[in-house]
Design an enzyme around this catalytic site. Structure first.
Site, PDB file in Angstrom:
ATOM      1  N   SER A  40       0.814  -1.207   0.000  1.00  0.00           N
ATOM      2  CA  SER A  40       0.000   0.000   0.000  1.00  0.00           C
ATOM      3  C   SER A  40       0.856   1.269   0.000  1.00  0.00           C
ATOM      4  O   SER A  40       1.999   1.268   0.460  1.00  0.00           O
ATOM      5  CB  SER A  40      -0.913   0.030   1.226  1.00  0.00           C
ATOM      6  OG  SER A  40      -1.656  -1.155   1.325  1.00  0.00           O
TER       7      SER A  40
HETATM    8  N1  SAH Z   1      -0.102  -5.063   4.186  1.00  0.00           N
HETATM    9  C1  SAH Z   1       0.502  -5.449   2.924  1.00  0.00           C
HETATM   10  C2  SAH Z   1      -0.428  -5.170   1.771  1.00  0.00           C
HETATM   11  C3  SAH Z   1      -0.457  -6.312   0.825  1.00  0.00           C
HETATM   12  S1  SAH Z   1      -1.768  -6.260  -0.375  1.00  0.00           S
HETATM   13  C4  SAH Z   1       1.868  -4.803   2.781  1.00  0.00           C
HETATM   14  O1  SAH Z   1       2.211  -3.958   3.606  1.00  0.00           O
HETATM   15  O2  SAH Z   1       2.603  -5.165   1.875  1.00  0.00           O
HETATM   16  C5  SAH Z   1      -2.952  -7.297   0.386  1.00  0.00           C
HETATM   17  C6  SAH Z   1      -2.552  -8.719   0.590  1.00  0.00           C
HETATM   18  O3  SAH Z   1      -3.713  -9.411   1.063  1.00  0.00           O
HETATM   19  C7  SAH Z   1      -2.085  -9.501  -0.631  1.00  0.00           C
HETATM   20  O4  SAH Z   1      -0.789  -9.969  -0.412  1.00  0.00           O
HETATM   21  C8  SAH Z   1      -3.082 -10.676  -0.744  1.00  0.00           C
HETATM   22  O5  SAH Z   1      -2.488 -11.884  -1.168  1.00  0.00           O
HETATM   23  C9  SAH Z   1      -3.597 -10.766   0.674  1.00  0.00           C
HETATM   24  N2  SAH Z   1      -4.885 -11.411   0.868  1.00  0.00           N
HETATM   25  C10 SAH Z   1      -6.007 -11.343   0.116  1.00  0.00           C
HETATM   26  N3  SAH Z   1      -6.993 -12.054   0.670  1.00  0.00           N
HETATM   27  C11 SAH Z   1      -6.498 -12.583   1.833  1.00  0.00           C
HETATM   28  C12 SAH Z   1      -7.029 -13.411   2.878  1.00  0.00           C
HETATM   29  N4  SAH Z   1      -8.287 -13.857   2.857  1.00  0.00           N
HETATM   30  N5  SAH Z   1      -6.223 -13.746   3.904  1.00  0.00           N
HETATM   31  C13 SAH Z   1      -4.939 -13.313   3.966  1.00  0.00           C
HETATM   32  N6  SAH Z   1      -4.381 -12.541   3.009  1.00  0.00           N
HETATM   33  C14 SAH Z   1      -5.147 -12.166   1.968  1.00  0.00           C
END
Ligand code: SAH
Length: 222
Positions: free
Chosen positions: A65
């Site tokens: 993000s």
């Molecule tokens: N907080 C992260 C943002 C990553 S984007 C950072 O700082 O990099 C959001 C992430 O959520 C992705 O990696 C995706 O694979 C994950 N995601 C989507 N659905 C999910 C679920 N049900 N449980 C865990 N992770 C999930």
């Protein structure tokens, strides 16, 4: 001549111009954003862009993000320090690291094992020993570690999973993007005021990758 970019200077400029200037004022959040080496959490090819004012690809169709959005979500949790926090959608591990500067323990869940493993490795290498990363569906939370003082969901779902709401401690807060699967979402904050009363507020428009899971969007056409 040493041409290595000065990431520390870029990080401090990011905190000043992207975070503080836009109204994030919590000293704990500003300090955390100034400490976590974001360049270590982005893929090597994107390192130069680590402090750009936007989201970045972390592979597998996922993104880290925008720094401002991370700060906004963390500030919305209202942490004072020392709490236990759940981070759903750990991705690169960056958001978890920011949380780990403030909370005493962070439980991260990432659905994609490649990302979960990478996050675990980087968090450890960066010295964040108070973050536990599990690979799985974060929409069901982490019952064994609940209740949580704060829950951050970094992917957008159709609504706030009931399972996560009941894993909040009384007085705890959850922040999550809610909206359509491929469009924008609204950032929603839930506060568990009493065991049975939850307050819901909206904090503005955002755009996140989809939350895929039992209480998110179906696996289906991905
Ligand atoms: N907080 C992260 C943002 C990553 S984007 C950072 O700082 O990099 C959001 C992430 O959520 C992705 O990696 C995706 O694979 C994950 N995601 C989507 N659905 C999910 C679920 N049900 N449980 C865990 N992770 C999930």
């Amino acid at each position: 001549m040493d041409t290595a970019p000065d990431f520390t200077a870029r990080r401090l400029a990011m905190v000043e111009h992207q975070i503080h200037a836009r109204g994030i004022s919590s000293p704990l959040v500003l300090d955390a954003m100034g400490r976590v080496r974001r360049e270590k959490f982005v893929p090597a090819a994107n390192r130069e862009q680590a402090y750009d004012d936007g989201p970045l690809s972390i592979g597998l169709g996922q993104t880290i993000s925008q720094p401002y959005v991370v700060a906004l979500m963390v500030e919305a949790l209202g942490l004072q320090g020392g709490e236990k926090v759940l981070d759903v959608g750990t991705g690169s591990g960056y958001g978890a690291a920011v949380l780990a500067c403030i909370a005493s323990e962070v439980f991260g869940i990432e659905r994609l094992s490649t990302l979960a493993q990478r996050a675990r490795r980087v968090l450890l290498a960066e010295g964040f020993l108070n973050v536990h990363v599990q690979c799985g569906d974060g929409t069901v939370g982490w019952p064994g570690a609940a209740p949580f003082d704060g829950i951050i969901v970094a992917a957008g779902g159709p609504d706030v999973p009931e399972t996560l709401k009941v894993q909040l401690a009384t007085g705890g807060r959850l922040v999550m993007p809610v909206g359509s699967e491929f469009g924008g979402q609204e950032l929603v904050r839930i506060t568990r005021q009493t065991p049975s009363r939850f307050r819901r507020e909206t904090l503005g428009g955002v755009r996140f990758v989809p939350l895929v899971g039992a209480e998110g969007w179906p696996e289906g056409n991905r």
